[in-house]
Design a protein around this motif. Structure first.
Motif, PDB file in Angstrom:
ATOM      1  N   ARG A 195       0.847  -1.188   0.000  1.00  0.00           N
ATOM      2  CA  ARG A 195       0.000   0.000   0.000  1.00  0.00           C
ATOM      3  C   ARG A 195       0.883   1.239   0.000  1.00  0.00           C
ATOM      4  O   ARG A 195       1.798   1.355   0.815  1.00  0.00           O
ATOM      5  CB  ARG A 195      -0.933   0.013   1.212  1.00  0.00           C
ATOM      6  N   ILE A 196       0.588   2.154  -0.904  1.00  0.00           N
ATOM      7  CA  ILE A 196       1.350   3.405  -0.996  1.00  0.00           C
ATOM      8  C   ILE A 196       0.366   4.559  -1.092  1.00  0.00           C
ATOM      9  O   ILE A 196      -0.586   4.509  -1.879  1.00  0.00           O
ATOM     10  CB  ILE A 196       2.280   3.419  -2.222  1.00  0.00           C
ATOM     11  N   SER A 197       0.588   5.578  -0.280  1.00  0.00           N
ATOM     12  CA  SER A 197      -0.187   6.812  -0.392  1.00  0.00           C
ATOM     13  C   SER A 197       0.761   7.963  -0.673  1.00  0.00           C
ATOM     14  O   SER A 197       1.905   7.984  -0.192  1.00  0.00           O
ATOM     15  CB  SER A 197      -0.996   7.079   0.878  1.00  0.00           C
ATOM     16  N   LEU A 198       0.265   8.901  -1.452  1.00  0.00           N
ATOM     17  CA  LEU A 198       1.076  10.039  -1.903  1.00  0.00           C
ATOM     18  C   LEU A 198       0.174  11.262  -1.967  1.00  0.00           C
ATOM     19  O   LEU A 198      -0.919  11.196  -2.537  1.00  0.00           O
ATOM     20  CB  LEU A 198       1.676   9.727  -3.270  1.00  0.00           C
ATOM     21  N   ALA A 199       0.600  12.341  -1.350  1.00  0.00           N
ATOM     22  CA  ALA A 199      -0.206  13.566  -1.337  1.00  0.00           C
ATOM     23  C   ALA A 199       0.659  14.761  -1.693  1.00  0.00           C
ATOM     24  O   ALA A 199       1.792  14.881  -1.221  1.00  0.00           O
ATOM     25  CB  ALA A 199      -0.847  13.772   0.039  1.00  0.00           C
ATOM     26  N   LEU A 200       0.110  15.641  -2.524  1.00  0.00           N
ATOM     27  CA  LEU A 200       0.831  16.862  -2.883  1.00  0.00           C
ATOM     28  C   LEU A 200      -0.154  17.915  -3.373  1.00  0.00           C
ATOM     29  O   LEU A 200      -1.232  17.585  -3.886  1.00  0.00           O
ATOM     30  CB  LEU A 200       1.887  16.599  -3.961  1.00  0.00           C
ATOM     31  N   PRO A 201       0.184  19.195  -3.214  1.00  0.00           N
ATOM     32  CA  PRO A 201      -0.651  20.261  -3.768  1.00  0.00           C
ATOM     33  C   PRO A 201      -0.409  20.391  -5.262  1.00  0.00           C
ATOM     34  O   PRO A 201       0.725  20.273  -5.731  1.00  0.00           O
ATOM     35  CB  PRO A 201      -0.173  21.510  -3.010  1.00  0.00           C
ATOM     36  N   VAL A 202      -1.499  20.618  -5.995  1.00  0.00           N
ATOM     37  CA  VAL A 202      -1.416  20.767  -7.448  1.00  0.00           C
ATOM     38  C   VAL A 202      -2.204  22.011  -7.859  1.00  0.00           C
ATOM     39  O   VAL A 202      -3.409  22.096  -7.614  1.00  0.00           O
ATOM     40  CB  VAL A 202      -1.978  19.529  -8.176  1.00  0.00           C
ATOM     41  N   PRO A 203      -1.559  22.987  -8.498  1.00  0.00           N
ATOM     42  CA  PRO A 203      -2.268  24.199  -8.906  1.00  0.00           C
ATOM     43  C   PRO A 203      -2.832  24.086 -10.323  1.00  0.00           C
ATOM     44  O   PRO A 203      -2.295  23.372 -11.173  1.00  0.00           O
ATOM     45  CB  PRO A 203      -1.172  25.265  -8.855  1.00  0.00           C
ATOM     46  N   THR A 204      -3.930  24.775 -10.552  1.00  0.00           N
ATOM     47  CA  THR A 204      -4.441  24.969 -11.911  1.00  0.00           C
ATOM     48  C   THR A 204      -4.707  26.455 -12.108  1.00  0.00           C
ATOM     49  O   THR A 204      -4.981  27.177 -11.149  1.00  0.00           O
ATOM     50  CB  THR A 204      -5.750  24.185 -12.156  1.00  0.00           C
ATOM     51  N   ARG A 205      -4.636  26.893 -13.355  1.00  0.00           N
ATOM     52  CA  ARG A 205      -4.890  28.295 -13.645  1.00  0.00           C
ATOM     53  C   ARG A 205      -6.386  28.524 -13.762  1.00  0.00           C
ATOM     54  O   ARG A 205      -7.123  27.732 -14.361  1.00  0.00           O
ATOM     55  CB  ARG A 205      -4.193  28.731 -14.928  1.00  0.00           C
ATOM     56  N   VAL A 206      -6.851  29.626 -13.166  1.00  0.00           N
ATOM     57  CA  VAL A 206      -8.273  29.970 -13.144  1.00  0.00           C
ATOM     58  C   VAL A 206      -8.421  31.423 -13.568  1.00  0.00           C
ATOM     59  O   VAL A 206      -7.694  32.293 -13.079  1.00  0.00           O
ATOM     60  CB  VAL A 206      -8.870  29.762 -11.738  1.00  0.00           C
ATOM     61  N   GLU A 207      -9.365  31.676 -14.462  1.00  0.00           N
ATOM     62  CA  GLU A 207      -9.655  33.049 -14.891  1.00  0.00           C
ATOM     63  C   GLU A 207     -10.848  33.598 -14.131  1.00  0.00           C
ATOM     64  O   GLU A 207     -11.852  32.902 -13.936  1.00  0.00           O
ATOM     65  CB  GLU A 207      -9.958  33.089 -16.393  1.00  0.00           C
ATOM     66  N   SER A 208     -10.753  34.843 -13.692  1.00  0.00           N
ATOM     67  CA  SER A 208     -11.875  35.487 -13.012  1.00  0.00           C
ATOM     68  C   SER A 208     -13.030  35.668 -13.998  1.00  0.00           C
ATOM     69  O   SER A 208     -12.822  35.809 -15.211  1.00  0.00           O
ATOM     70  CB  SER A 208     -11.440  36.828 -12.428  1.00  0.00           C
ATOM     71  N   PRO A 209     -14.285  35.670 -13.508  1.00  0.00           N
ATOM     72  CA  PRO A 209     -15.439  35.558 -14.408  1.00  0.00           C
ATOM     73  C   PRO A 209     -15.720  36.789 -15.260  1.00  0.00           C
ATOM     74  O   PRO A 209     -16.271  36.661 -16.357  1.00  0.00           O
ATOM     75  CB  PRO A 209     -16.600  35.287 -13.449  1.00  0.00           C
ATOM     76  N   ALA A 210     -15.364  37.976 -14.803  1.00  0.00           N
ATOM     77  CA  ALA A 210     -15.701  39.186 -15.552  1.00  0.00           C
ATOM     78  C   ALA A 210     -14.498  39.793 -16.262  1.00  0.00           C
ATOM     79  O   ALA A 210     -14.573  40.164 -17.436  1.00  0.00           O
ATOM     80  CB  ALA A 210     -16.341  40.227 -14.628  1.00  0.00           C
ATOM     81  N   THR A 211     -13.366  39.877 -15.565  1.00  0.00           N
ATOM     82  CA  THR A 211     -12.198  40.547 -16.142  1.00  0.00           C
ATOM     83  C   THR A 211     -11.202  39.582 -16.774  1.00  0.00           C
ATOM     84  O   THR A 211     -10.234  40.020 -17.391  1.00  0.00           O
ATOM     85  CB  THR A 211     -11.461  41.360 -15.062  1.00  0.00           C
ATOM     86  N   GLN A 212     -11.426  38.282 -16.589  1.00  0.00           N
ATOM     87  CA  GLN A 212     -10.544  37.247 -17.139  1.00  0.00           C
ATOM     88  C   GLN A 212      -9.095  37.381 -16.677  1.00  0.00           C
ATOM     89  O   GLN A 212      -8.164  37.039 -17.386  1.00  0.00           O
ATOM     90  CB  GLN A 212     -10.591  37.219 -18.677  1.00  0.00           C
ATOM     91  N   ASN A 213      -8.912  37.915 -15.460  1.00  0.00           N
ATOM     92  CA  ASN A 213      -7.581  37.892 -14.858  1.00  0.00           C
ATOM     93  C   ASN A 213      -7.253  36.479 -14.416  1.00  0.00           C
ATOM     94  O   ASN A 213      -8.077  35.795 -13.795  1.00  0.00           O
ATOM     95  CB  ASN A 213      -7.526  38.845 -13.657  1.00  0.00           C
TER      96      ASN A 213
END
Length: 279
Positions: free
Chosen positions: A98-116
């Motif tokens: 049994r092996i468990s592995l955890a890490l943070p993973v980012p994704t890019r997100v655009e704001s809904p009105a200004t698309q920042n």
């Protein structure tokens, strides 16, 4: 002295007749490269490696577990983990790994009105088990969204309380289909089930759009997990969901959980939502 001339205490026999369910290493932080065909990211993962230890063995060789991580988990592709587990099992001389592995993973997100654009970080955890030749993998994605209280909206002359909600979606695969929902798709399923997603960059036009979107789509924690499990059931993917509303006007959180086994006509839903007083 050479290694061959030193006593192998761990490898000695044991006469107490007691199997050990799990023994190994935990809390190992190690650099990995995660690649599921969509997300490619280097990071530092927290890893646990354990084996089932037969009653006749004194101990397991934990240094080999670190070597296994070094040799086989430097690159983590969920689709290839069945093969990786087989190789590690051979190295560790075990039929129950049994092996468990955890890490943070980012994704890019655009704001809904200004698309920042900006990065939103999600938590990814992989838990795999190999018993003999049978492989199972659970992939858990945890991310934050917004929920707005339907009761607060209905009873108030204006406004409604809302809060950040932390949602974990675990999907289960096995053998040749170990990773039925990719991480980015799991994130999107969670965001779609909320009153409104959260965003890393929020300008005033975005704040207006977010506030109104949540107000137009109020959800209890029960609504959130019912909508999310419905989407997963349409995909016929076995799953577990936990949602926690970090309440903004109560001194407690609101929590709900549901599981679905995806076993043909024997589908079993086991909600354990906590009843929360709305008034």
């Amino acid at each position: 002295m050479t290694a061959d001339s030193l006593p192998d205490v761990q490898g000695a026999p044991d006469t107490r007749g007691i199997d050990i369910d799990e023994v190994g290493i935990g809390g190992l932080r190690y650099p990995v490269f995660f690649d599921d065909g969509v997300i490619e990211q280097s990071g530092v993962a927290e890893i646990e490696v354990v084996v089932g230890l037969p009653a006749d063995r004194r101990g397991t060789h934990m240094s080999r577990m670190v070597q296994a991580v070094e040799s086989y988990l430097g690159r983590v592709n969920p689709y290839e983990l069945h093969t990786v587990f087989k190789a590690v099992a051979v190295l560790l001389d075990t039929s129950d790994l049994r092996i468990s592995l955890a890490l943070p993973v980012p994704t890019r997100v655009e704001s809904p009105a200004t698309q920042n654009s900006g990065y939103q970080v999600h938590d990814l955890a992989l838990y795999g088990r190999l018993i003999d030749d049978e492989f199972q993998l659970t992939s858990t994605v945890t991310t934050d969204v917004t929920t707005l209280c339907p009761c607060s909206k209905a009873i108030s002359d204006y406004g409604a309380h809302n809060q950040r909600s932390r949602v974990s979606l675990s999907t289960h695969g096995e053998n040749d289909s170990p990773y039925p929902v990719q991480m980015v798709d799991a994130v999107q399923l969670i965001r779609d089930a909320s009153s409104c997603p959260v965003y890393p960059v929020v300008k005033r036009p975005d704040e207006r759009a977010i506030t109104m979107a949540a107000y137009d789509n109020p959800k209890f924690v029960e609504d959130l997990i019912r909508d999310l499990t419905s989407s997963c059931r349409e995909l016929a993917v076995p799953h577990d969901i936990t949602a926690r509303n970090i309440e903004s006007i109560h001194s407690h959180d609101a929590v709900a959980r549901v599981s679905w086994a995806a076993r043909g006509a024997e589908h079993v839903s086991r909600p354990t939502s906590l009843d929360v007083e709305r008034s």
